[in-house]
Structure formats: C-alpha cells, structure tokens
Design a protein around this motif. Sequence first.
Motif, PDB file in Angstrom:
ATOM      1  N   GLY A 177       5.957   1.287   6.745  1.00 47.49           N
ATOM      2  CA  GLY A 177       5.932   1.744   8.127  1.00 47.49           C
ATOM      3  C   GLY A 177       6.199   0.660   9.146  1.00 47.49           C
ATOM      4  O   GLY A 177       6.208   0.928  10.350  1.00 47.49           O
ATOM      5  N   VAL A 178       6.450  -0.569   8.687  1.00 48.18           N
ATOM      6  CA  VAL A 178       6.557  -1.711   9.601  1.00 48.18           C
ATOM      7  C   VAL A 178       7.902  -1.831  10.320  1.00 48.18           C
ATOM      8  O   VAL A 178       7.923  -2.188  11.505  1.00 48.18           O
ATOM      9  CB  VAL A 178       6.244  -3.016   8.831  1.00 48.18           C
ATOM     10  N   PRO A 179       9.066  -1.575   9.681  1.00 49.97           N
ATOM     11  CA  PRO A 179      10.337  -2.029  10.241  1.00 49.97           C
ATOM     12  C   PRO A 179      10.592  -1.678  11.700  1.00 49.97           C
ATOM     13  O   PRO A 179      10.783  -2.565  12.537  1.00 49.97           O
ATOM     14  CB  PRO A 179      11.374  -1.379   9.312  1.00 49.97           C
ATOM     15  N   TRP A 180      10.610  -0.400  12.049  1.00 47.81           N
ATOM     16  CA  TRP A 180      10.963  -0.012  13.419  1.00 47.81           C
ATOM     17  C   TRP A 180       9.924  -0.452  14.442  1.00 47.81           C
ATOM     18  O   TRP A 180      10.295  -0.957  15.511  1.00 47.81           O
ATOM     19  CB  TRP A 180      11.225   1.495  13.488  1.00 47.81           C
ATOM     20  N   PRO A 181       8.627  -0.292  14.192  1.00 45.94           N
ATOM     21  CA  PRO A 181       7.656  -0.845  15.155  1.00 45.94           C
ATOM     22  C   PRO A 181       7.779  -2.358  15.322  1.00 45.94           C
ATOM     23  O   PRO A 181       7.600  -2.875  16.434  1.00 45.94           O
ATOM     24  CB  PRO A 181       6.301  -0.452  14.548  1.00 45.94           C
ATOM     25  N   THR A 233      -2.944   3.065 -18.499  1.00 44.68           N
ATOM     26  CA  THR A 233      -2.192   2.515 -17.358  1.00 44.68           C
ATOM     27  C   THR A 233      -2.967   2.552 -16.047  1.00 44.68           C
ATOM     28  O   THR A 233      -2.625   1.824 -15.110  1.00 44.68           O
ATOM     29  CB  THR A 233      -0.882   3.300 -17.161  1.00 44.68           C
ATOM     30  N   ASP A 234      -4.007   3.392 -15.940  1.00 39.09           N
ATOM     31  CA  ASP A 234      -4.732   3.533 -14.676  1.00 39.09           C
ATOM     32  C   ASP A 234      -5.470   2.237 -14.337  1.00 39.09           C
ATOM     33  O   ASP A 234      -6.045   1.584 -15.197  1.00 39.09           O
ATOM     34  CB  ASP A 234      -5.732   4.683 -14.764  1.00 39.09           C
ATOM     35  N   SER A 235      -5.414   1.873 -13.054  1.00 42.51           N
ATOM     36  CA  SER A 235      -6.063   0.641 -12.618  1.00 42.51           C
ATOM     37  C   SER A 235      -6.262   0.690 -11.105  1.00 42.51           C
ATOM     38  O   SER A 235      -5.489   1.331 -10.384  1.00 42.51           O
ATOM     39  CB  SER A 235      -5.206  -0.583 -12.988  1.00 42.51           C
ATOM     40  N   PHE A 236      -7.310   0.008 -10.645  1.00 45.23           N
ATOM     41  CA  PHE A 236      -7.536  -0.092  -9.207  1.00 45.23           C
ATOM     42  C   PHE A 236      -6.396  -0.843  -8.517  1.00 45.23           C
ATOM     43  O   PHE A 236      -6.104  -0.604  -7.344  1.00 45.23           O
ATOM     44  CB  PHE A 236      -8.861  -0.808  -8.933  1.00 45.23           C
ATOM     45  N   LEU A 237      -5.739  -1.734  -9.255  1.00 43.92           N
ATOM     46  CA  LEU A 237      -4.628  -2.487  -8.677  1.00 43.92           C
ATOM     47  C   LEU A 237      -3.480  -1.575  -8.266  1.00 43.92           C
ATOM     48  O   LEU A 237      -2.717  -1.911  -7.353  1.00 43.92           O
ATOM     49  CB  LEU A 237      -4.133  -3.528  -9.685  1.00 43.92           C
ATOM     50  N   LEU A 238      -3.350  -0.431  -8.925  1.00 49.01           N
ATOM     51  CA  LEU A 238      -2.308   0.523  -8.542  1.00 49.01           C
ATOM     52  C   LEU A 238      -2.553   1.046  -7.126  1.00 49.01           C
ATOM     53  O   LEU A 238      -1.620   1.157  -6.323  1.00 49.01           O
ATOM     54  CB  LEU A 238      -2.267   1.685  -9.536  1.00 49.01           C
ATOM     55  N   THR A 239      -3.816   1.358  -6.820  1.00 49.48           N
ATOM     56  CA  THR A 239      -4.146   1.828  -5.475  1.00 49.48           C
ATOM     57  C   THR A 239      -3.955   0.718  -4.449  1.00 49.48           C
ATOM     58  O   THR A 239      -3.444   0.957  -3.349  1.00 49.48           O
ATOM     59  CB  THR A 239      -5.587   2.350  -5.436  1.00 49.48           C
ATOM     60  N   ALA A 240      -4.352  -0.502  -4.804  1.00 51.86           N
ATOM     61  CA  ALA A 240      -4.153  -1.633  -3.899  1.00 51.86           C
ATOM     62  C   ALA A 240      -2.662  -1.851  -3.639  1.00 51.86           C
ATOM     63  O   ALA A 240      -2.241  -2.098  -2.497  1.00 51.86           O
ATOM     64  CB  ALA A 240      -4.781  -2.892  -4.479  1.00 51.86           C
ATOM     65  N   ARG A 241      -1.851  -1.733  -4.688  1.00 50.55           N
ATOM     66  CA  ARG A 241      -0.399  -1.880  -4.532  1.00 50.55           C
ATOM     67  C   ARG A 241       0.154  -0.764  -3.656  1.00 50.55           C
ATOM     68  O   ARG A 241       1.014  -0.997  -2.790  1.00 50.55           O
ATOM     69  CB  ARG A 241       0.254  -1.850  -5.913  1.00 50.55           C
ATOM     70  N   ALA A 242      -0.357   0.456  -3.838  1.00 48.69           N
ATOM     71  CA  ALA A 242       0.099   1.583  -3.029  1.00 48.69           C
ATOM     72  C   ALA A 242      -0.257   1.392  -1.556  1.00 48.69           C
ATOM     73  O   ALA A 242       0.529   1.732  -0.668  1.00 48.69           O
ATOM     74  CB  ALA A 242      -0.510   2.885  -3.555  1.00 48.69           C
ATOM     75  N   VAL A 243      -1.439   0.842  -1.288  1.00 51.07           N
ATOM     76  CA  VAL A 243      -1.836   0.577   0.102  1.00 51.07           C
ATOM     77  C   VAL A 243      -0.890  -0.433   0.745  1.00 51.07           C
ATOM     78  O   VAL A 243      -0.433  -0.243   1.882  1.00 51.07           O
ATOM     79  CB  VAL A 243      -3.293   0.073   0.149  1.00 51.07           C
ATOM     80  N   VAL A 244      -0.586  -1.511   0.031  1.00 51.70           N
ATOM     81  CA  VAL A 244       0.308  -2.547   0.569  1.00 51.70           C
ATOM     82  C   VAL A 244       1.696  -1.976   0.831  1.00 51.70           C
ATOM     83  O   VAL A 244       2.303  -2.209   1.883  1.00 51.70           O
ATOM     84  CB  VAL A 244       0.373  -3.749  -0.392  1.00 51.70           C
ATOM     85  N   LEU A 245       2.210  -1.199  -0.118  1.00 55.56           N
ATOM     86  CA  LEU A 245       3.546  -0.607   0.046  1.00 55.56           C
ATOM     87  C   LEU A 245       3.567   0.378   1.214  1.00 55.56           C
ATOM     88  O   LEU A 245       4.551   0.449   1.965  1.00 55.56           O
ATOM     89  CB  LEU A 245       3.965   0.092  -1.244  1.00 55.56           C
ATOM     90  N   THR A 246       2.485   1.146   1.383  1.00 56.19           N
ATOM     91  CA  THR A 246       2.407   2.086   2.505  1.00 56.19           C
ATOM     92  C   THR A 246       2.389   1.353   3.833  1.00 56.19           C
ATOM     93  O   THR A 246       3.058   1.752   4.796  1.00 56.19           O
ATOM     94  CB  THR A 246       1.144   2.959   2.370  1.00 56.19           C
ATOM     95  N   LEU A 247       1.636   0.259   3.895  1.00 50.58           N
ATOM     96  CA  LEU A 247       1.585  -0.540   5.125  1.00 50.58           C
ATOM     97  C   LEU A 247       2.949  -1.142   5.444  1.00 50.58           C
ATOM     98  O   LEU A 247       3.384  -1.138   6.607  1.00 50.58           O
ATOM     99  CB  LEU A 247       0.540  -1.645   4.991  1.00 50.58           C
ATOM    100  N   LEU A 248       3.646  -1.646   4.427  1.00 51.96           N
ATOM    101  CA  LEU A 248       4.933  -2.294   4.656  1.00 51.96           C
ATOM    102  C   LEU A 248       6.031  -1.294   4.997  1.00 51.96           C
ATOM    103  O   LEU A 248       6.905  -1.595   5.815  1.00 51.96           O
ATOM    104  CB  LEU A 248       5.336  -3.092   3.411  1.00 51.96           C
ATOM    105  N   LEU A 300       2.068   6.157  13.714  1.00 52.26           N
ATOM    106  CA  LEU A 300       2.799   7.374  13.328  1.00 52.26           C
ATOM    107  C   LEU A 300       3.632   7.124  12.071  1.00 52.26           C
ATOM    108  O   LEU A 300       3.672   7.968  11.164  1.00 52.26           O
ATOM    109  CB  LEU A 300       3.693   7.828  14.479  1.00 52.26           C
ATOM    110  N   GLN A 301       4.307   5.981  12.019  1.00 53.86           N
ATOM    111  CA  GLN A 301       5.107   5.652  10.842  1.00 53.86           C
ATOM    112  C   GLN A 301       4.234   5.505   9.594  1.00 53.86           C
ATOM    113  O   GLN A 301       4.582   5.982   8.512  1.00 53.86           O
ATOM    114  CB  GLN A 301       5.884   4.355  11.094  1.00 53.86           C
ATOM    115  N   PHE A 302       3.090   4.836   9.761  1.00 54.67           N
ATOM    116  CA  PHE A 302       2.165   4.669   8.638  1.00 54.67           C
ATOM    117  C   PHE A 302       1.650   6.026   8.167  1.00 54.67           C
ATOM    118  O   PHE A 302       1.573   6.294   6.957  1.00 54.67           O
ATOM    119  CB  PHE A 302       0.998   3.783   9.061  1.00 54.67           C
ATOM    120  N   SER A 303       1.304   6.915   9.114  1.00 56.53           N
ATOM    121  CA  SER A 303       0.813   8.242   8.752  1.00 56.53           C
ATOM    122  C   SER A 303       1.891   9.029   8.015  1.00 56.53           C
ATOM    123  O   SER A 303       1.599   9.783   7.077  1.00 56.53           O
ATOM    124  CB  SER A 303       0.361   8.998  10.005  1.00 56.53           C
ATOM    125  N   ARG A 304       3.120   8.869   8.442  1.00 53.14           N
ATOM    126  CA  ARG A 304       4.229   9.577   7.797  1.00 53.14           C
ATOM    127  C   ARG A 304       4.388   9.122   6.348  1.00 53.14           C
ATOM    128  O   ARG A 304       4.547   9.944   5.436  1.00 53.14           O
ATOM    129  CB  ARG A 304       5.516   9.324   8.578  1.00 53.14           C
TER     130      ARG A 304
END
Length: 207
Positions: free
Chosen positions: A145-149, A128-143, A186-190
């Motif tokens: 933290g977006v709403p309130w800012p 199941t391990d794949s680089f796409l998992l990390t790419a997906r995690a980066v996108v989800l982390t970025l998104l 701050l939201q992204f770091s959280r």
Amino acid sequence: LLKRRHQLTGKLLALEENVLRELGLAEVDQRHLLEIIRDYDDFLAEHLLWVRTTNQTRLGDFGALPGDLARFISPSGWLEVTRVLLYQAPRSPVFALVILVFGILMWKRKWMIAALQATGEKLGKPTTDSFLLTARAVVLTLLAGVPWPLLATGAGWQLHNSLQGTGFTSTIGLALITVSAQFYFLQFSRVLCLPGGLAARHFRWPD
C-alpha cells in the motif's frame, strides 16, 4: 542499650508494616481513581457536544466557489506544478530516492500480492504453518500500500518547499502531504481485504 535498641527496632518494624499497609490502601484507591477517570473519559467521549473550531458557513461563501474551482482546474496552475516537479527531480536527492523507491515498489507490487496470497495457502498444514507466515503477510500488506501515498508525500513536500514554487504549487503540495496518510490507510485497507490476503486467510475475516 541492647534492650533499648531491641525496643526501637520493634517499633521501627511496626511503623514499616503500617507504612506498607497504607501504601497498599493507597494503591487500591489509585486503581479505583483510574477506573473512575476511564469511565468519565468514555462518558465524555460519548456525550460531549461537538464544538465548532471554525466560522459557520455563510451563503456568501458559496459565491467564492466558482472562482476557487476555476483556479483549481486552471491549466496554468497545473503547468506550474509540473514545472516545479521537473525542476526538483534532478536537484533533490530525497525526491529522486522517493521516485526510485516508488518505481521499485510498483515493479514488485504484483510479486508482493502473489507472495502475500501464497502465504495463506500454507496455513493449516502442520508441515508448513508458521507464525512467520503471518508476519511476512503483514509486511507485504504494509509495503503493497506504500507506493502512491509515498509518491504523494514526496511530491507534496517538494511542491510546498521548492524555491521555484508559487502560491498554487505550495497549496497543492500541502494538500498532498495532508491527505497522504489517509490515502495510505485506504490503500492498506484495500490490500488487507484482498481475496486470499491477510484478513481473509490469516485473520479469518468473513467475506
């Protein structure tokens, strides 16, 4: 003529070799110069004295704080903010879109957090391990933290540029725009440091 041309061709080749040699030496000198510039830049960043860009605070400035604070917490000022936002909401397609995106992201936020943590559970497994998992995690982390800012930026833009605005609402809008970038960081770091999130599972940061 052929012998003369042969001699001239030999001289031309010799000149080209000299030019190439000089260009090589110039490239070495340029690299050395760039290293010196980088070292000097690091030296300045470490040792350059702080230069004040505004007037020094005086005791008299503290006397204005009570009045400024009273204006900031005044209910009438915040009623103006509410009135301007309610006026802009049905009249500004951009602000309406911001509110819609904010609502969707807030609605999906728990799902995004759960999906983010789920990507970490598949790491380390050959099937199941794949680089796409990390790419997906980066996108989800970025998104995540977006709403309130995003809402702060949209509201600030409307308050600062509304024709119905006042000096107070314009100032509040400009302040929201100014702090929204830091707020997002701050939201992204959280979200980045959530248990089982991007930092812990994908980047192997220690707890």
